[in-house]
Write an enzyme that holds these catalytic residues in place. Sequence first.
Site, PDB file in Angstrom:
ATOM      1  N   ASP A  46       0.824  -1.214   0.000  1.00 47.69           N
ATOM      2  CA  ASP A  46       0.000   0.000   0.000  1.00 47.69           C
ATOM      3  C   ASP A  46       0.856   1.261   0.000  1.00 47.69           C
ATOM      4  O   ASP A  46       0.352   2.354   0.246  1.00 47.69           O
ATOM      5  CB  ASP A  46      -0.959   0.002   1.188  1.00 47.69           C
ATOM      6  CG  ASP A  46      -0.230   0.022   2.529  1.00 47.69           C
ATOM      7  OD1 ASP A  46       1.027  -0.079   2.517  1.00 47.69           O
ATOM      8  OD2 ASP A  46      -0.895   0.125   3.573  1.00 47.69           O
ATOM      9  N   GLU A  48       3.169   2.197   2.064  1.00 44.88           N
ATOM     10  CA  GLU A  48       3.731   2.642   3.338  1.00 44.88           C
ATOM     11  C   GLU A  48       5.219   2.325   3.362  1.00 44.88           C
ATOM     12  O   GLU A  48       5.668   1.312   2.815  1.00 44.88           O
ATOM     13  CB  GLU A  48       3.036   1.939   4.507  1.00 44.88           C
ATOM     14  CG  GLU A  48       1.633   2.428   4.790  1.00 44.88           C
ATOM     15  CD  GLU A  48       1.029   1.762   6.016  1.00 44.88           C
ATOM     16  OE1 GLU A  48       1.724   0.931   6.644  1.00 44.88           O
ATOM     17  OE2 GLU A  48      -0.137   2.064   6.329  1.00 44.88           O
ATOM     18  N   GLN A 106       8.166  27.436   0.225  1.00 50.54           N
ATOM     19  CA  GLN A 106       6.986  27.844   0.995  1.00 50.54           C
ATOM     20  C   GLN A 106       7.459  28.325   2.371  1.00 50.54           C
ATOM     21  O   GLN A 106       7.178  27.721   3.399  1.00 50.54           O
ATOM     22  CB  GLN A 106       6.009  26.679   1.119  1.00 50.54           C
ATOM     23  CG  GLN A 106       5.489  26.172  -0.226  1.00 50.54           C
ATOM     24  CD  GLN A 106       4.507  25.032  -0.073  1.00 50.54           C
ATOM     25  OE1 GLN A 106       3.668  25.013   0.817  1.00 50.54           O
ATOM     26  NE2 GLN A 106       4.618  24.045  -0.957  1.00 50.54           N
ATOM     27  N   LYS A 203      12.418  40.786 -13.463  1.00 48.22           N
ATOM     28  CA  LYS A 203      11.279  40.120 -14.097  1.00 48.22           C
ATOM     29  C   LYS A 203       9.989  40.503 -13.397  1.00 48.22           C
ATOM     30  O   LYS A 203       9.956  40.727 -12.191  1.00 48.22           O
ATOM     31  CB  LYS A 203      11.456  38.597 -14.080  1.00 48.22           C
ATOM     32  CG  LYS A 203      11.470  37.959 -12.692  1.00 48.22           C
ATOM     33  CD  LYS A 203      11.718  36.465 -12.774  1.00 48.22           C
ATOM     34  CE  LYS A 203      11.752  35.852 -11.373  1.00 48.22           C
ATOM     35  NZ  LYS A 203      12.103  34.429 -11.385  1.00 48.22           N
ATOM     36  N   ARG A 205       5.890  39.273 -13.121  1.00 49.08           N
ATOM     37  CA  ARG A 205       4.955  38.193 -13.411  1.00 49.08           C
ATOM     38  C   ARG A 205       3.522  38.701 -13.409  1.00 49.08           C
ATOM     39  O   ARG A 205       3.135  39.462 -12.520  1.00 49.08           O
ATOM     40  CB  ARG A 205       5.064  37.073 -12.358  1.00 49.08           C
ATOM     41  CG  ARG A 205       6.400  36.356 -12.326  1.00 49.08           C
ATOM     42  CD  ARG A 205       6.359  35.248 -11.284  1.00 49.08           C
ATOM     43  NE  ARG A 205       7.656  34.622 -11.084  1.00 49.08           N
ATOM     44  CZ  ARG A 205       8.095  33.571 -11.762  1.00 49.08           C
ATOM     45  NH1 ARG A 205       7.329  33.042 -12.697  1.00 49.08           N
ATOM     46  NH2 ARG A 205       9.264  33.045 -11.513  1.00 49.08           N
ATOM     47  N   ASP A 229      21.707  31.037  -9.634  1.00 45.93           N
ATOM     48  CA  ASP A 229      20.481  30.894  -8.857  1.00 45.93           C
ATOM     49  C   ASP A 229      20.578  29.620  -8.026  1.00 45.93           C
ATOM     50  O   ASP A 229      21.503  28.814  -8.206  1.00 45.93           O
ATOM     51  CB  ASP A 229      19.256  30.849  -9.768  1.00 45.93           C
ATOM     52  CG  ASP A 229      17.995  31.397  -9.099  1.00 45.93           C
ATOM     53  OD1 ASP A 229      18.036  31.656  -7.876  1.00 45.93           O
ATOM     54  OD2 ASP A 229      16.972  31.556  -9.782  1.00 45.93           O
ATOM     55  N   THR A 234      11.272  24.303 -13.824  1.00 47.69           N
ATOM     56  CA  THR A 234      10.856  24.017 -15.206  1.00 47.69           C
ATOM     57  C   THR A 234      11.736  24.724 -16.234  1.00 47.69           C
ATOM     58  O   THR A 234      11.585  24.489 -17.426  1.00 47.69           O
ATOM     59  CB  THR A 234       9.387  24.441 -15.427  1.00 47.69           C
ATOM     60  OG1 THR A 234       9.264  25.845 -15.164  1.00 47.69           O
ATOM     61  CG2 THR A 234       8.455  23.670 -14.499  1.00 47.69           C
TER      62      THR A 234
END
Length: 338
Positions: A46, A48, A106, A203, A205, A229, A234
Amino acid sequence: MANVQEPKLISGNANRPLAQAVARRMSMHRGITVGLVDARVERFNDMEIFVEVFENVRGEDMFIIQSTSNPANDNLMELLIMSDALRRSSAARITAVIPYFGYARQDRRTKARTPITAKLVANMIAEAGIERVLTMDLHAAQIQGFFDLPVDNLYASPIFALDILHHFQKMDDVMVVSPDVGGVARARELAQRIKAPLSIVDKRREKAGEVAEMTVIGDVAGKRCIIVDDICDTAGTLCKAAEVLVENGATEVHSYITHGVLSGPAVERITKSVMKSLVITDSIEASAATKAAPNIRIVPTAPMFAQAILNIWNGTSVSSLFETNTLEPIYEGFYTAA
């Protein structure tokens, strides 16, 4: 408590080639064989995660080498479960060596009703029994403050400086470029190391993932530009920045990125782009497509991590590895500075 003779390494499935390379480098430093602790990190039907350590680790100084890269959730859970297994096996100290720290983007609330996931991950790591973290080029330096335990954040810029001085030779037409205003401090640090001027690509956005406009701040005409950087995901922004630099008169564009996430169409975009080369580290295990790409090159981090682990184990300075002069002998055989 048992007398600790040597640091012990254990690895999950995120980046075993890097873990094995670190073990080999430590063997060279110590003059004895340093291997990875025999363990299995597997999945039940499963999905785990199950961990079993086959060697005695009681009273040992343990280092778990595990990037939390794609698949981020699986690799993070492997790290936490390995730590729990070691803690319950009476390891003296557990250090998490996380070359690429996932969820680092985040790190703050950019709008209402959003999480600060980097802080949540820091809490989970501490609760799992990890007592120290060793990582490289955190996306945001303040993430170190999310932990209530010691965090050593290594920098790729000394390695990049050695690589640039070795490959570029003539430096009078080299210019370091930050791909956005937020990365200026990182780019400035590398520029100071190689004594090169600095430019910025500003830049704007319209929405996440799409760049509406790019403007070059600084004169790049006739320059060999090096974009610096910490993460390439992507590669859309990176490839567009390279195009804008060429349009503004740059003779060549190269990129030095610490963590090559390279998801989705990234490798294809880079291969078809105007960039002459993209240099990444092995903090994330490279895919077959990445290894086969003609203009992508991978520089090793094992010498730096091996020395950092030994310094932590010996109780000596880790910050000494921030200097190019300190890394030069560690990378002997890889680079000869011009």
